[in-house]
Design an enzyme around this catalytic site. Sequence first.
Site, short mmCIF file in Angstrom:
data_model
loop_
_atom_site.label_atom_id
_atom_site.label_comp_id
_atom_site.label_asym_id
_atom_site.label_seq_id
_atom_site.Cartn_x
_atom_site.Cartn_y
_atom_site.Cartn_z
N CYS A 9 46.45 -8.28 8.15
CA CYS A 9 46.30 -6.83 7.98
C CYS A 9 45.59 -6.42 6.70
CB CYS A 9 47.65 -6.12 8.09
SG CYS A 9 48.79 -6.50 6.75
N VAL B 176 52.30 4.28 -23.03
CA VAL B 176 52.71 4.90 -24.29
C VAL B 176 52.42 3.92 -25.43
CG1 VAL B 176 54.67 5.77 -25.62
CG2 VAL B 176 54.45 6.33 -23.18
N GLU C 196 53.82 6.39 -16.85
CA GLU C 196 54.01 5.01 -16.36
C GLU C 196 52.75 4.22 -16.64
OE1 GLU C 196 56.38 2.94 -14.94
OE2 GLU C 196 54.69 1.53 -15.04
N GLU D 268 70.16 -3.85 -17.16
CA GLU D 268 70.08 -5.05 -16.33
C GLU D 268 71.14 -4.92 -15.24
OE1 GLU D 268 71.34 -8.66 -18.24
OE2 GLU D 268 72.64 -7.61 -19.61
N LYS E 42 75.32 -13.32 -12.48
CA LYS E 42 76.14 -13.44 -11.28
C LYS E 42 75.74 -14.65 -10.45
CE LYS E 42 77.05 -8.52 -11.23
NZ LYS E 42 75.99 -8.14 -12.21
N ILE F 63 70.69 -5.65 -4.57
CA ILE F 63 72.11 -5.63 -4.24
C ILE F 63 72.78 -4.39 -4.81
CG2 ILE F 63 74.32 -6.85 -4.55
CD1 ILE F 63 72.30 -8.40 -2.87
N HIS G 57 76.09 -3.63 -6.03
CA HIS G 57 77.29 -4.39 -6.38
C HIS G 57 78.55 -3.55 -6.21
CE1 HIS G 57 75.19 -7.92 -7.91
NE2 HIS G 57 74.30 -7.09 -8.43
N ILE H 153 65.11 3.58 -12.77
CA ILE H 153 65.86 4.46 -13.68
C ILE H 153 65.06 5.73 -13.94
CG2 ILE H 153 66.86 4.65 -16.00
CD1 ILE H 153 68.39 2.73 -14.18
#
Lengths: 122, 478, 422
Positions: B441, B172, B31, B336, B249, B47, B49, B12
């Site tokens: 790796c 924050v 962040e 969500e 779902k 997904i 939707h 977001i």
Amino acid sequence: MRESQKLTCINCPMGCELEVSFTDSGEIIVSGYKCLKGLDYAKKEVMNPTRTITSSVPVVDGEMAMVSIRTDRDVPKKLIRDCMMLLKDMKVNAPISAGDIIIENICGTGVNFIATRSVRKK
Amino acid sequence: MYDSIIIGAGVIGANIARELARYDLKIAVLEKMSDVCEATSKGNSGIVHSGYDAKPGTLKAKYNLTGNQMMPELCRKLNIPFRQNGSLTIVFNQEKMAELEKLIERGIENGVSGLMILDRETTMKLEPNLNDAVVGSLYAPTAGIVDPFQLTIGPAEIAVQNGVKFFLSTEVTGLYKTKQGFLVKTNNGNFEALTVINAAGVFADDINNWISERKRLIRPRKGEYCLFDKEVGNLVEHTIFQLPSGVSKGVLVTPTAEGNLLIGPNSLPDNDKFDILTSAEGIQYVLDTAKKSVRNLPTNQIITGFAGLRASEKDGDFVLGEPEDVPGFFNALGIESPGLTAAPAIAVDLATWVAEYLRAQLKAEYIEKRVEYHRFADLSTQEKQELFKSDHDYGKVICRCELVTLAEIKNAIRRPLGATTLDGIKRRTRAGSGRCQGGFCSPRILEILSEELRKDIREIVKSSEKSTYLVGFDKDML
Amino acid sequence: MEYRDLVIIGAGPAGLAAAISAYEQGIRDILILERENFLGGILNQCVHNGFGLHTFHEELTGPEYASRYIDKLSDLKIEYMLETMVIDISEMRNVIAINEKRGVMEIQAGAIILAMGCRERPRGALNIPGSRPSGIYSAGTAQKFVNLDGYLPGREIVILGSGDIGLIMARRLTLEGVNVKMVLEILPYSSGLKRNIVQCLDDYDIPLKLSHTVTKIHGSERIEGVTVSQVDEDLMPIPGTETYVSCDALLLSVGLIPENELSRKANVTINPKTQGPIVNERLETSRPGIFACGNVLHVHDLVDYVSEEAALAGKNAADFIKNVSSEGLEVEIFAGDGVRYTVPNKVNPINVEKYLPVRFRVTKVFSQATVLVEFDNLPVHKKKKTIMTPGEMEQVFLPKSWFTERPFLRKITVRIEGDENA
């Protein structure tokens, strides 16, 4: 009199649990083995247990960062840690050939640490 | 003083940053983790939707539809793995077929196109590995699958390319109104801004409640997943849902945009905000439920398990925009599912509102295109050779499972908002995300990171500051 | 596109021995493709001793064992390319590889020998619940860090899995100064060699906890500890037996998987039991001219057998290139009761020279049991064994005469009969 000692035989997957005890006269009595290899193994392990030590040490200017090493013969088991301590802070310079002696006569045993691979110069 | 501060660099926050960067504004993103895409955005189903599930009239319904419609174009533009594979919602007894009719009605009300009820035969023809008990399904052709990492990283990079500043590892700790705007306190110093956008995921309620009387409550719901080897990525072609429960779902079975097979999630309510542990019971439930959807689930091909949190707000819908009592403070809260799908659409509106508030003008110059990057594994032999000619580092394969080359890893480190951690490399290039899970790796990638970042190899971490790999030299402890 | 008589994929012990053997059979146009920047494969990081007793009658370390073959390879001037990754093989033996010098190469091979080895099972395959912190390594990755790079992966270590790599690493790390707290094994027995249990664990007083496993991983950034639980006969954790063990690293030694992604691209049929190709007595896969040997075929516990098997693959690939044809029908070899798998899975009796070696693993620990070989359900060979464990590969040798005596043979079965433990 030495106390009795328990061992696991390493000669086959059976892994016989051996018990070694000592008579007053110093004779060794082994029980629990299912074949003669177990008897020999037990005697050697209580009389004079020895091991090959393997490790790696850093290489300066080598095309590989480390060179693998081993003792060229077995050393007494109780000296393993002392032998390893000799390698602390140890560095070797490239080039190295397999079989080169890295440290001579470790811990007064007459055994040497030798390189087990070659490392070319960078 | 910033014009706008965005709290949170998940999908977001990153998408809002990209949209807001179109305006002539000074923008920062704060962040608390060491990279973007480190929380809910990395632990979800990936997904896109179709939008039949959300209750008509809700923000979820609105932004799901718009987000779904934006996704193909956005992913093409930003080189984000995406596939419109369609979804099938399957039912196991005849009575439940009526519920599919209801879902269609709801879908039509939400504006979803192409929904169709399929009988057993057609369903099984589309997906031969479904469980024999299936009696029919709802087909949603507009559903898709997307790489959730790239859907965050891509927009974040565009934001950086257009002048947005990202402050990582910056948590924050307080938010205050000032005369002009806001004071944002962090572990990394104070920031001032005219507007604040709250995209703090499961912690967004705390931030809202610091400053607004309109209190919000996020009760995270945890979901656990199992990811399977690409070898079985084609077990199903469509995303397979069971009938939704109302709360979630349900457990889905889906190919991922990257070609793996993914199953999950369960739904554990009222979860701790810091707890993303997987549990034996949870994983078992996911496996058992997925087995109801498909036959022969190849459980020996699981390569990893993970858990993520859904930022569920108690009122059940997205909370977007300014609370009445704090002008200039914009929420993107309670995002969500279908939040990943909705992200690009939410971002457009949020950015517009913030820009209107600030009376901002569009910039003359806006960079639309990401700095170029290639996925060597996906190219034809000829394309591979062409790329090799441009840079011989494409001839050095580092991750054998996913066929990722040295050039791609260096690129991931050197690009805008470049990777500084092993997880960062993994999410940008897929190196280490394959069947050996970095066994081969990771030693090489540690070396490359150490060289590129000019850092001691012992300081290279998985993700956060203390997640080190190597603790010292041989014989240090003798 | 270039043509090569023989392309060998992998320069570990299997690839090296296969190349030398093919050369000795007269093949000169050989190319070995190796993804690492050295020959010898995993042997390079196996710095411990114990290799080669069977082949050279002396105890060598991994690098020393490898050098015996590497030296020979360079004497014979067999060509190889390092840091070269094969990315595709077709059914028709078209090989696509890539390296830093030449980029993408397309090579048509007369025959191919698959010798890619195996990889370790990762944590994910175990579904251990808990967090996903750093500090969790497969034992082989830790071995690379310690032996090739010189770095310690942790200071206080728990090892899950008592396979030989786990045991060897317990000793290596202890010697390097690390505190190895315990080795856990979910099964009631260790799959490692007795010798390794004694010399890697007992010598250093490292506890081996059988029927125990990790049931939870703790720590949000770097691992801080594990929950250890005892398991029941079905390997399910027993509630109430949980103990917390602090550690800053967890090593996993929980199995090896043959790396057959390339084989699958060539449509080679895979045996689900071994996860390696189905092969006949010539070690030829279901695709003509594509052979397999070493750990890519089935996981071995002794490198000596890898070399031996690879030499056979090399010889047979040479015959294929020289167009030595074989007639006759293939006979299937079945893994019967108590046998998990056999290699090979098929045999054309005409091609058996002196004898056919059949390698297999048993399904559980057997003591005082009999290995039974049946030709068309009639016993032809019985051998009593004091002990057999799934961790140690077994073999029987079927002499040529048994085949010539039975021209209409349809089926061979290897099974285990009688068990004191049962």
